[in-house]
Design an enzyme around this catalytic site. Sequence first.
Site, PDB file in Angstrom:
ATOM      1  CB  CYS A 225      -0.961  -0.026   1.183  1.00  0.00           C
ATOM      2  SG  CYS A 225      -0.185  -0.394   2.781  1.00  0.00           S
ATOM      3  CE1 TYR A 226       2.035   4.377   4.926  1.00  0.00           C
ATOM      4  CE2 TYR A 226       2.888   2.302   5.797  1.00  0.00           C
ATOM      5  CZ  TYR A 226       2.239   3.506   5.997  1.00  0.00           C
ATOM      6  OH  TYR A 226       1.793   3.856   7.254  1.00  0.00           O
TER       7      TYR A 226
END
Length: 351
Positions: free
Chosen positions: A155-156
Amino acid sequence: MEGGETVRVSVIGATGYGGVELVRILHQHPKVDEIICYSHSHGGMTLQEVFPHLTNLRHLPLQEVNINQIAEQSDIVFTATPAGVSHQIIPSLQKWGVPCIDLSGDLRFPSPEVYEKWYGKKTASASFLQKVVYGLPEWFSSQIAEAQVIANPGCYPTAASLGLLPLLSGDVIIENSILVDAKSGVSGAGRSLSLGTHYGEVNESVAAYKIGVHQHTPEIEENIKRVTNKEVAITFTPHLVPMTRGILCTIYASLKGNQTIDEIEALFRDRYRNKPFVRLRPRGIYPKTKEVVGSNYCDIGIQVDTRTNRVVVISVIDNVMKGAAGQAVQNWNIMSGWAEDTGLTFTPLYP
């Protein structure tokens, strides 16, 4: 999987946040005929017993993982498992020729040593990892279209890479000046109980964590290498904020020259012109996490600070959608030769 053919989809790890979000998306995907769910922790139950909000769906029993059974009844397999699990499953499924998309971090690095250093676990062999395609669709769609195994991005790294790579491919920033300040909602930690994501610990507080040692740091750096062929070390600091969904990355970098905001915006427009899930904000308007929740969009805002000669990019995503399940389905669409946004045209939830 072409034309009007519909397919059988297996989700391994269906009771985590990424897995149940996959079920939500796949339930209304026009190509899906059947969803088959697997769970080690809840085997013998139904998905509706674990998640009552899915009561309207067709009865979905949670089955124990059996490789032969999965291979025989699946046209595509998504693994939404904890770290250290999927690399034991996917190579066996590949012997049956079953396409796989992995939402865990097990297959994201071409070198097993990098994974083992940052995750502290074993992964697949180097020879197998060389066959895996990293699934950031806006940058690697041609490789994804030919792949049998996709490593879905973290996600990051999704939010950070989409905001950072146009600057690097355009060669306008000093590589060793990159700072990524990131904030995430608690769903990014998964559904398992822990003190760090307990309501009483998170509510009315913001905290930095895993400073200098977060496992998504080398993934962002690997994406930089994929695009520039350069080894670049970045500063990446994640923060936990008291919200359920969403990631906001604020990216800072020093410019090599005196590029104007017009020039920087042109890099982003040219790169993402035909990319349905990247939305560039008008100048001076910066995105919020709330404006992408429930959707597969990444919204980006850009500013050039002429006083410091730095560019600042704000990039936001829903970590469970574009940061996990939504992007996995986006990758599947590309693998299958379908329109990239098939089954993903969700308007963000608001408020």
